[in-house]
Design a protein around this motif. Structure first.
Motif, PDB file in Angstrom:
ATOM      1  N   ILE A  33     -28.146  19.917   1.199  1.00 30.78           N
ATOM      2  CA  ILE A  33     -28.876  18.702   1.568  1.00 30.78           C
ATOM      3  C   ILE A  33     -29.219  18.705   3.046  1.00 30.78           C
ATOM      4  O   ILE A  33     -28.608  19.415   3.840  1.00 30.78           O
ATOM      5  N   GLY A  34     -30.193  17.888   3.393  1.00 30.07           N
ATOM      6  CA  GLY A  34     -30.571  17.627   4.770  1.00 30.07           C
ATOM      7  C   GLY A  34     -30.855  16.152   4.907  1.00 30.07           C
ATOM      8  O   GLY A  34     -31.059  15.450   3.931  1.00 30.07           O
ATOM      9  N   GLY A  35     -30.856  15.684   6.140  1.00 30.61           N
ATOM     10  CA  GLY A  35     -31.183  14.285   6.392  1.00 30.61           C
ATOM     11  C   GLY A  35     -29.944  13.437   6.608  1.00 30.61           C
ATOM     12  O   GLY A  35     -28.828  13.933   6.682  1.00 30.61           O
ATOM     13  N   GLY A  36     -30.166  12.145   6.720  1.00 35.74           N
ATOM     14  CA  GLY A  36     -29.110  11.179   6.985  1.00 35.74           C
ATOM     15  C   GLY A  36     -29.498  10.314   8.174  1.00 35.74           C
ATOM     16  O   GLY A  36     -30.337  10.696   8.984  1.00 35.74           O
ATOM     17  N   ILE A  37     -28.871   9.147   8.269  1.00 33.46           N
ATOM     18  CA  ILE A  37     -29.242   8.206   9.329  1.00 33.46           C
ATOM     19  C   ILE A  37     -28.855   8.708  10.708  1.00 33.46           C
ATOM     20  O   ILE A  37     -29.342   8.199  11.709  1.00 33.46           O
ATOM     21  N   ASP A  49     -43.198  10.278   5.699  1.00 36.05           N
ATOM     22  CA  ASP A  49     -42.972   9.281   6.741  1.00 36.05           C
ATOM     23  C   ASP A  49     -41.879   9.833   7.663  1.00 36.05           C
ATOM     24  O   ASP A  49     -40.720   9.900   7.293  1.00 36.05           O
ATOM     25  N   LYS A  50     -42.242  10.242   8.849  1.00 35.93           N
ATOM     26  CA  LYS A  50     -41.289  10.903   9.746  1.00 35.93           C
ATOM     27  C   LYS A  50     -40.229   9.967  10.317  1.00 35.93           C
ATOM     28  O   LYS A  50     -39.448  10.359  11.172  1.00 35.93           O
ATOM     29  N   SER A  51     -40.168   8.718   9.825  1.00 39.43           N
ATOM     30  CA  SER A  51     -39.063   7.841  10.201  1.00 39.43           C
ATOM     31  C   SER A  51     -38.055   7.730   9.057  1.00 39.43           C
ATOM     32  O   SER A  51     -37.041   7.054   9.175  1.00 39.43           O
ATOM     33  N   ASP A  52     -38.312   8.418   7.936  1.00 41.63           N
ATOM     34  CA  ASP A  52     -37.443   8.383   6.758  1.00 41.63           C
ATOM     35  C   ASP A  52     -36.167   9.180   7.034  1.00 41.63           C
ATOM     36  O   ASP A  52     -36.222  10.377   7.286  1.00 41.63           O
ATOM     37  N   LYS A  53     -35.020   8.518   6.975  1.00 36.99           N
ATOM     38  CA  LYS A  53     -33.739   9.166   7.247  1.00 36.99           C
ATOM     39  C   LYS A  53     -32.947   9.384   5.956  1.00 36.99           C
ATOM     40  O   LYS A  53     -31.720   9.428   5.971  1.00 36.99           O
ATOM     41  N   GLY A  54     -33.655   9.523   4.844  1.00 34.99           N
ATOM     42  CA  GLY A  54     -33.002   9.737   3.558  1.00 34.99           C
ATOM     43  C   GLY A  54     -32.350  11.101   3.443  1.00 34.99           C
ATOM     44  O   GLY A  54     -32.493  11.962   4.308  1.00 34.99           O
ATOM     45  N   ILE A  55     -31.634  11.289   2.338  1.00 37.63           N
ATOM     46  CA  ILE A  55     -30.967  12.554   2.028  1.00 37.63           C
ATOM     47  C   ILE A  55     -31.854  13.334   1.073  1.00 37.63           C
ATOM     48  O   ILE A  55     -32.214  12.836   0.002  1.00 37.63           O
ATOM     49  N   LYS A  76     -35.441  13.511  -3.192  1.00 36.69           N
ATOM     50  CA  LYS A  76     -34.723  12.564  -2.335  1.00 36.69           C
ATOM     51  C   LYS A  76     -33.625  11.933  -3.172  1.00 36.69           C
ATOM     52  O   LYS A  76     -33.879  11.382  -4.246  1.00 36.69           O
ATOM     53  N   ILE A  77     -32.397  12.033  -2.692  1.00 36.41           N
ATOM     54  CA  ILE A  77     -31.251  11.507  -3.432  1.00 36.41           C
ATOM     55  C   ILE A  77     -31.086  10.026  -3.101  1.00 36.41           C
ATOM     56  O   ILE A  77     -30.829   9.662  -1.954  1.00 36.41           O
ATOM     57  N   MET A  85     -27.370   5.912  -1.525  1.00 35.66           N
ATOM     58  CA  MET A  85     -27.454   6.991  -0.536  1.00 35.66           C
ATOM     59  C   MET A  85     -28.642   6.810   0.406  1.00 35.66           C
ATOM     60  O   MET A  85     -29.020   7.737   1.113  1.00 35.66           O
ATOM     61  N   THR A  86     -29.228   5.621   0.451  1.00 41.81           N
ATOM     62  CA  THR A  86     -30.426   5.424   1.263  1.00 41.81           C
ATOM     63  C   THR A  86     -30.127   5.194   2.734  1.00 41.81           C
ATOM     64  O   THR A  86     -31.013   5.356   3.563  1.00 41.81           O
ATOM     65  N   MET A  87     -28.910   4.818   3.075  1.00 45.72           N
ATOM     66  CA  MET A  87     -28.555   4.540   4.472  1.00 45.72           C
ATOM     67  C   MET A  87     -27.185   5.128   4.795  1.00 45.72           C
ATOM     68  O   MET A  87     -26.262   4.415   5.184  1.00 45.72           O
ATOM     69  N   VAL A  88     -27.042   6.447   4.617  1.00 42.96           N
ATOM     70  CA  VAL A  88     -25.773   7.112   4.887  1.00 42.96           C
ATOM     71  C   VAL A  88     -25.975   8.243   5.904  1.00 42.96           C
ATOM     72  O   VAL A  88     -27.080   8.752   6.066  1.00 42.96           O
TER      73      VAL A  88
END
Length: 128
Positions: A33-37, A49-55, A76-77, A85-88
Motif C-alpha cells: 500500500i501507499g498513502g495515508g494522512i 485529486d493530488k490532495s487525496d490522502k487515501g490508502i 483505493k481501500i 480507512m479514509t483518514m488513517v
C-alpha cells in the motif's frame, strides 16, 4: 473520486475478501500500500485529486492471495474488516491489514473502472 475532509463520501465500492497465505509465522496478503494522512498526496500516482490522502494498492504479487481475490493496483481501500480507512496514517493502515489473529481480510475498495461503469450506465435506463 473527489474527497473533501469532513464531508460525506459517495463512492462505488467492491468487496474483496483475501485469505491470507501462511508461511511459517507470517501471514502473507500479497500486496503493498501507499498513502495515508501522514504522507505527501502529491506523490500518489493513482489519485486524480493530488490532495487525496487515501490508502491505495501500489503493488500486487502475481498469483498471490490479493491477486487471486481480484484486488487491482490503484484500488483505493475504503474499509478493512469494517474499519474506516479514509483518514488513517500509513502505519495505522498497515497494522489493520496485517493483524496476526485474522486469517481473512475483508476490504471495501473503489476503483476508477467501477466509477466509470456507473457514470456510463446512468441515463441508459428508461425513466418510470
Amino acid at each position: 473520486m473527489s474527497f473533501v475532509p469532513g464531508q460525506p463520501v459517495t463512492a462505488v465500492v467492491e468487496r474483496v475478501e483475501i485469505q491470507k497465505l501462511r508461511q511459517g509465522e507470517n501471514l502473507i496478503l500479497g500486496f503493498s500500500i501507499g498513502g495515508g494522512i501522514d504522507q505527501d498526496p502529491g506523490q500518489n500516482p493513482f489519485s486524480e485529486d493530488k490532495s487525496d490522502k487515501g490508502i491505495y494498492v501500489t503493488r500486487i504479487s502475481p498469483k498471490g492471495p490479493a491477486d487471486l481475490a481480484g484486488l487491482k493496483i490503484g484500488d483505493k481501500i475504503m474499509q478493512v474488516n469494517g474499519w474506516d480507512m479514509t483518514m488513517v496514517t500509513h502505519d495505522q493502515a498497515r497494522k489493520k491489514l496485517t493483524k496476526k489473529k485474522e486469517d481473512v481480510v475483508r476490504l471495501l475498495v473503489t476503483r476508477k473502472s467501477l466509477e466509470e461503469a456507473v457514470k456510463h450506465s446512468k441515463g441508459c435506463y428508461p425513466k418510470p
